[in-house]
Design an enzyme around this catalytic site. Structure first.
Site, mmCIF file in Angstrom:
data_model
loop_
_atom_site.group_PDB
_atom_site.id
_atom_site.type_symbol
_atom_site.label_atom_id
_atom_site.label_comp_id
_atom_site.label_asym_id
_atom_site.label_seq_id
_atom_site.Cartn_x
_atom_site.Cartn_y
_atom_site.Cartn_z
ATOM 1 N N MET A 53 -12.629 2.618 0.395
ATOM 2 C CA MET A 53 -13.172 2.921 1.733
ATOM 3 C C MET A 53 -14.093 4.129 1.570
ATOM 4 O O MET A 53 -13.768 5.258 1.952
ATOM 5 C CB MET A 53 -12.019 3.185 2.704
ATOM 6 C CG MET A 53 -11.256 1.915 3.044
ATOM 7 S SD MET A 53 -9.628 2.225 3.741
ATOM 8 C CE MET A 53 -8.664 2.360 2.252
ATOM 9 N N MET A 78 -10.081 6.752 -0.109
ATOM 10 C CA MET A 78 -10.921 7.133 1.043
ATOM 11 C C MET A 78 -11.703 8.393 0.705
ATOM 12 O O MET A 78 -11.186 9.269 0.005
ATOM 13 C CB MET A 78 -10.044 7.415 2.264
ATOM 14 C CG MET A 78 -9.126 6.256 2.631
ATOM 15 S SD MET A 78 -8.261 6.584 4.171
ATOM 16 C CE MET A 78 -7.088 5.216 4.188
ATOM 17 N N SER A 96 0.861 -1.179 0.000
ATOM 18 C CA SER A 96 0.000 0.000 0.000
ATOM 19 C C SER A 96 0.899 1.230 0.000
ATOM 20 O O SER A 96 1.803 1.352 0.824
ATOM 21 C CB SER A 96 -0.873 -0.007 1.260
ATOM 22 O OG SER A 96 -1.257 1.315 1.581
ATOM 23 N N HIS A 156 -8.772 -0.252 -3.020
ATOM 24 C CA HIS A 156 -9.475 -0.563 -1.771
ATOM 25 C C HIS A 156 -10.385 0.619 -1.490
ATOM 26 O O HIS A 156 -9.942 1.669 -1.022
ATOM 27 C CB HIS A 156 -8.428 -0.776 -0.659
ATOM 28 C CG HIS A 156 -9.037 -1.037 0.683
ATOM 29 N ND1 HIS A 156 -8.306 -0.990 1.850
ATOM 30 C CD2 HIS A 156 -10.313 -1.342 1.054
ATOM 31 C CE1 HIS A 156 -9.092 -1.253 2.875
ATOM 32 N NE2 HIS A 156 -10.320 -1.450 2.424
ATOM 33 N N MET A 175 -10.039 -6.893 7.181
ATOM 34 C CA MET A 175 -9.238 -5.775 7.707
ATOM 35 C C MET A 175 -8.670 -6.153 9.077
ATOM 36 O O MET A 175 -9.383 -6.678 9.929
ATOM 37 C CB MET A 175 -10.101 -4.516 7.850
ATOM 38 C CG MET A 175 -10.464 -3.835 6.548
ATOM 39 S SD MET A 175 -9.047 -3.337 5.556
ATOM 40 C CE MET A 175 -8.276 -2.092 6.596
ATOM 41 N N ASP A 188 -5.110 -6.750 5.600
ATOM 42 C CA ASP A 188 -4.660 -5.369 5.387
ATOM 43 C C ASP A 188 -4.701 -4.617 6.710
ATOM 44 O O ASP A 188 -5.757 -4.507 7.336
ATOM 45 C CB ASP A 188 -5.603 -4.708 4.363
ATOM 46 C CG ASP A 188 -5.252 -3.252 4.087
ATOM 47 O OD1 ASP A 188 -4.164 -2.796 4.480
ATOM 48 O OD2 ASP A 188 -6.094 -2.574 3.451
ATOM 49 N N ASP A 247 -5.278 2.717 -1.851
ATOM 50 C CA ASP A 247 -6.288 3.026 -0.829
ATOM 51 C C ASP A 247 -7.062 4.281 -1.187
ATOM 52 O O ASP A 247 -6.509 5.382 -1.217
ATOM 53 C CB ASP A 247 -5.605 3.201 0.529
ATOM 54 C CG ASP A 247 -5.143 1.874 1.102
ATOM 55 O OD1 ASP A 247 -5.989 0.969 1.238
ATOM 56 O OD2 ASP A 247 -3.940 1.737 1.395
ATOM 57 N N HIS A 282 -1.835 -2.083 -4.139
ATOM 58 C CA HIS A 282 -3.069 -1.898 -3.377
ATOM 59 C C HIS A 282 -3.231 -0.390 -3.177
ATOM 60 O O HIS A 282 -2.445 0.236 -2.470
ATOM 61 C CB HIS A 282 -2.917 -2.630 -2.048
ATOM 62 C CG HIS A 282 -4.055 -2.449 -1.078
ATOM 63 N ND1 HIS A 282 -5.131 -3.308 -1.023
ATOM 64 C CD2 HIS A 282 -4.267 -1.520 -0.103
ATOM 65 C CE1 HIS A 282 -5.956 -2.919 -0.058
ATOM 66 N NE2 HIS A 282 -5.467 -1.833 0.521
HETATM 67 C C1 DX5 Z 1 -5.836 1.340 6.102
HETATM 68 C C2 DX5 Z 1 -5.480 0.958 4.685
HETATM 69 C C3 DX5 Z 1 -4.283 0.072 4.606
HETATM 70 C C4 DX5 Z 1 -3.061 0.670 5.244
HETATM 71 C C5 DX5 Z 1 -1.935 -0.288 5.303
HETATM 72 O O1 DX5 Z 1 -7.050 1.968 6.135
HETATM 73 O O2 DX5 Z 1 -6.542 0.275 4.084
HETATM 74 O O3 DX5 Z 1 -4.073 -0.369 3.287
HETATM 75 O O4 DX5 Z 1 -2.656 1.831 4.641
HETATM 76 O O5 DX5 Z 1 -0.886 0.312 5.957
HETATM 77 P P1 DX5 Z 1 -0.139 -0.371 7.176
HETATM 78 O O6 DX5 Z 1 0.492 -1.635 6.647
HETATM 79 O O7 DX5 Z 1 0.858 0.651 7.571
HETATM 80 O O8 DX5 Z 1 -1.147 -0.648 8.238
HETATM 81 ZN ZN ZN Z 2 -6.102 -0.836 2.252
#
Ligand code: DX5
Ligand code: ZN
Length: 225
Positions: free
Chosen positions: A73, A41, A12, A71, A142, A176, A39, A37
């Site tokens: 969110m 948000m 990520s 991903h 998660m 994750d 992320d 991956h």
């Molecule tokens: C959290 C994300 C993850 C996160 C992973 O909300 O979905 O993908 O960034 O980072 P680490 O490995 O640092 O927890």
């Molecule tokens: Zn993630």
């Protein structure tokens, strides 16, 4: 030959220098990452903002042949299916919690030519996602509350992974949050085969060695099963 599970590492980029998104991503790939991956948000489903489809599209223009997982969110995953497909995303992983009609979202994702990933937060029972497994290509368990990188791994989520692996031997199961060299054995032994790792890989002195260690730990667990 029967299909076999594969160990795959998808770093990520959330906690990398995002002003250098392409360079950081390419470095991860050069160091052995199997997929990226990404992320996404929306500041609503989680209390943070990251990047959206315009950024993913720019990254795709520079990185052609690598598997991109987003991903999502976000509160309205159905809203971003077409833009993300257009941006060149391979797998659209969304949280089922805010969605009324999960089956419909799965159908639309497939129609757009992407694979379907179903994600659940730590507080969501695994039975909630189990009903939709036949419509999906992967389940994401998660291991932190979604929203931020660098949080502590929640070992109590491993019962969900164990349950899924026991009942679905060939299902792609991703973990994750807080996953790195010190927590990978736990994930591997529980049965996860797709591993997201953010800060542990980004901040590693030797990224290639870290990615290799994560993958070999998971592959060895698969080979033992
Ligand atoms: C959290 C994300 C993850 C996160 C992973 O909300 O979905 O993908 O960034 O980072 P680490 O490995 O640092 O927890
Ligand atoms: Zn993630």
């Amino acid at each position: 030959m029967a299909r076999r599970l594969q160990a795959m590492i998808g770093p990520s980029i959330l906690n990398s220098d995002l002003s250098r998104l392409y360079e950081e991503s390419q470095k991860l790939l050069d160091n052995g990452a199997d997929y990226l991956h990404l992320d996404v948000m929306d500041g609503h489903f989680v209390p943070n903002l990251t990047l959206g489809h315009p950024v993913v599209k720019c990254l795709r223009n520079k990185i052609k042949d690598v598997f991109f997982e987003t991903h999502m969110m976000v509160s309205k995953p159905e809203q971003w299916i077409v833009p993300m497909a257009d941006a060149g995303v391979d797998q659209y992983t969304f949280h089922i919690e805010p969605v009324d009609n999960v089956a419909e979202v799965c159908r639309k994702i497939k129609e757009s030519g992407m694979k379907v990933g179903l994600a659940i937060k730590p507080g969501t029972p695994v039975s909630e996602v189990e009903k939709y497994i036949s419509m999906s290509d992967m389940v994401l368990i998660m291991t932190v509350e979604p929203g931020f990188g660098g949080q502590k791994f929640m070992e109590n989520q491993m019962v969900k992974v164990q349950h899924l692996r026991k009942n679905y031997p060939l299902l792609n199961i991703e973990v994750d949050g807080g996953v790195g060299p010190s927590t990978i054995s736990c994930c591997a032994n529980a049965g996860a085969n797709m591993i997201v790792s953010g800060t542990a890989v980004i901040g590693a002195a030797d990224q290639a060695a870290t990615i290799k260690l994560l993958r070999s730990t998971v592959q060895e667990a698969i080979d033992r099963q």
